[in-house]
Design a protein around this motif. Structure first.
Motif, PDB file in Angstrom:
ATOM      1  N   MET A   1      -2.732   1.371  10.976  1.00 18.22           N
ATOM      2  CA  MET A   1      -2.200   1.266   9.630  1.00 18.22           C
ATOM      3  C   MET A   1      -2.329  -0.186   9.176  1.00 18.22           C
ATOM      4  O   MET A   1      -1.992  -1.109   9.898  1.00 18.22           O
ATOM      5  CB  MET A   1      -0.739   1.694   9.632  1.00 18.22           C
ATOM      6  N   ASP A   2      -2.832  -0.372   7.992  1.00 17.27           N
ATOM      7  CA  ASP A   2      -3.083  -1.705   7.464  1.00 17.27           C
ATOM      8  C   ASP A   2      -1.869  -2.183   6.673  1.00 17.27           C
ATOM      9  O   ASP A   2      -1.659  -1.779   5.527  1.00 17.27           O
ATOM     10  CB  ASP A   2      -4.333  -1.674   6.602  1.00 17.27           C
ATOM     11  N   THR A   3      -1.073  -3.041   7.287  1.00 17.70           N
ATOM     12  CA  THR A   3       0.133  -3.519   6.616  1.00 17.70           C
ATOM     13  C   THR A   3      -0.196  -4.444   5.460  1.00 17.70           C
ATOM     14  O   THR A   3       0.590  -4.537   4.502  1.00 17.70           O
ATOM     15  CB  THR A   3       1.064  -4.232   7.607  1.00 17.70           C
ATOM     16  N   ASP A   4      -1.345  -5.123   5.527  1.00 17.01           N
ATOM     17  CA  ASP A   4      -1.741  -5.980   4.407  1.00 17.01           C
ATOM     18  C   ASP A   4      -1.961  -5.147   3.148  1.00 17.01           C
ATOM     19  O   ASP A   4      -1.527  -5.524   2.058  1.00 17.01           O
ATOM     20  CB  ASP A   4      -3.019  -6.745   4.737  1.00 17.01           C
ATOM     21  N   LEU A   5      -2.625  -4.015   3.294  1.00 19.24           N
ATOM     22  CA  LEU A   5      -2.869  -3.137   2.152  1.00 19.24           C
ATOM     23  C   LEU A   5      -1.560  -2.578   1.601  1.00 19.24           C
ATOM     24  O   LEU A   5      -1.370  -2.520   0.376  1.00 19.24           O
ATOM     25  CB  LEU A   5      -3.800  -1.993   2.549  1.00 19.24           C
ATOM     26  N   ILE A   6      -0.647  -2.201   2.476  1.00 20.85           N
ATOM     27  CA  ILE A   6       0.643  -1.672   2.028  1.00 20.85           C
ATOM     28  C   ILE A   6       1.427  -2.751   1.275  1.00 20.85           C
ATOM     29  O   ILE A   6       2.050  -2.472   0.247  1.00 20.85           O
ATOM     30  CB  ILE A   6       1.447  -1.135   3.225  1.00 20.85           C
ATOM     31  N   LEU A   7       1.357  -3.983   1.761  1.00 19.77           N
ATOM     32  CA  LEU A   7       2.043  -5.086   1.083  1.00 19.77           C
ATOM     33  C   LEU A   7       1.475  -5.311  -0.310  1.00 19.77           C
ATOM     34  O   LEU A   7       2.223  -5.443  -1.290  1.00 19.77           O
ATOM     35  CB  LEU A   7       1.934  -6.366   1.909  1.00 19.77           C
ATOM     36  N   VAL A   8       0.165  -5.328  -0.432  1.00 18.30           N
ATOM     37  CA  VAL A   8      -0.468  -5.577  -1.730  1.00 18.30           C
ATOM     38  C   VAL A   8      -0.200  -4.425  -2.693  1.00 18.30           C
ATOM     39  O   VAL A   8       0.128  -4.649  -3.862  1.00 18.30           O
ATOM     40  CB  VAL A   8      -1.980  -5.825  -1.547  1.00 18.30           C
ATOM     41  N   LEU A   9      -0.327  -3.191  -2.228  1.00 21.66           N
ATOM     42  CA  LEU A   9      -0.053  -2.047  -3.102  1.00 21.66           C
ATOM     43  C   LEU A   9       1.407  -2.025  -3.550  1.00 21.66           C
ATOM     44  O   LEU A   9       1.706  -1.715  -4.701  1.00 21.66           O
ATOM     45  CB  LEU A   9      -0.417  -0.738  -2.402  1.00 21.66           C
ATOM     46  N   GLY A  10       2.322  -2.348  -2.647  1.00 22.29           N
ATOM     47  CA  GLY A  10       3.733  -2.405  -3.013  1.00 22.29           C
ATOM     48  C   GLY A  10       4.010  -3.476  -4.049  1.00 22.29           C
ATOM     49  O   GLY A  10       4.788  -3.262  -4.989  1.00 22.29           O
TER      50      GLY A  10
ATOM     51  N   MET B   1       6.770  -4.142   9.727  1.00 22.11           N
ATOM     52  CA  MET B   1       5.799  -3.590  10.658  1.00 22.11           C
ATOM     53  C   MET B   1       4.668  -4.550  11.027  1.00 22.11           C
ATOM     54  O   MET B   1       3.941  -4.303  11.976  1.00 22.11           O
ATOM     55  CB  MET B   1       5.187  -2.299  10.084  1.00 22.11           C
ATOM     56  N   HIS B   2       4.489  -5.638  10.291  1.00 23.35           N
ATOM     57  CA  HIS B   2       3.430  -6.588  10.618  1.00 23.35           C
ATOM     58  C   HIS B   2       3.790  -7.302  11.911  1.00 23.35           C
ATOM     59  O   HIS B   2       4.910  -7.807  12.062  1.00 23.35           O
ATOM     60  CB  HIS B   2       3.243  -7.598   9.484  1.00 23.35           C
ATOM     61  N   PRO B   3       2.866  -7.367  12.863  1.00 18.46           N
ATOM     62  CA  PRO B   3       3.198  -7.919  14.186  1.00 18.46           C
ATOM     63  C   PRO B   3       3.637  -9.382  14.158  1.00 18.46           C
ATOM     64  O   PRO B   3       4.566  -9.765  14.851  1.00 18.46           O
ATOM     65  CB  PRO B   3       1.900  -7.775  14.985  1.00 18.46           C
ATOM     66  N   ASP B   4       2.978 -10.211  13.348  1.00 18.58           N
ATOM     67  CA  ASP B   4       3.301 -11.636  13.326  1.00 18.58           C
ATOM     68  C   ASP B   4       4.221 -12.020  12.182  1.00 18.58           C
ATOM     69  O   ASP B   4       4.698 -13.140  12.127  1.00 18.58           O
ATOM     70  CB  ASP B   4       2.018 -12.464  13.221  1.00 18.58           C
ATOM     71  N   GLY B   5       4.452 -11.120  11.268  1.00 22.33           N
ATOM     72  CA  GLY B   5       5.255 -11.420  10.093  1.00 22.33           C
ATOM     73  C   GLY B   5       4.425 -12.128   9.033  1.00 22.33           C
ATOM     74  O   GLY B   5       3.291 -12.552   9.281  1.00 22.33           O
ATOM     75  N   TYR B   6       4.961 -12.229   7.865  1.00 19.63           N
ATOM     76  CA  TYR B   6       4.291 -12.914   6.764  1.00 19.63           C
ATOM     77  C   TYR B   6       5.097 -14.146   6.406  1.00 19.63           C
ATOM     78  O   TYR B   6       6.314 -14.174   6.510  1.00 19.63           O
ATOM     79  CB  TYR B   6       4.206 -12.017   5.527  1.00 19.63           C
TER      80      TYR B   6
END
Length: 74
Positions: free
Chosen positions: A1-10, A51-56
């Motif tokens: 699952m791509d958390t970057d994509l979920i972050l941008v879409l959100g 859910m991002h392993p390293d955090g943002y």
């Protein structure tokens, strides 16, 4: 699952919910759907942060946005 994509879409969903809220308020309509959209966008961003392993971090968010755009736009 791509958390970057979920972050941008959100972020995009939450961003577009704000003008919808202002429009509904000025037209004296119910704020139900714009608030639901804002909640979904915030929930998507929260899910991506958790859910991002390293955090943002705040400084890395533009890199995430442009990385997703570069990855998914032909």
């Amino acid at each position: 699952m791509d958390t970057d994509l979920i972050l941008v879409l959100g972020a995009v969903v939450a961003f577009f919910a704000i003008p919808a809220m202002v429009s509904a308020y000025s037209d004296r309509r119910r704020l139900t759907l714009p608030l639901l959209s804002l909640g979904i966008g915030v929930a998507m961003m929260g899910f991506a942060f958790v859910m991002h392993p390293d955090g943002y971090d705040l400084a890395g968010l533009p890199e995430v946005f442009f990385g997703v755009i570069g990855r998914y736009m032909p």
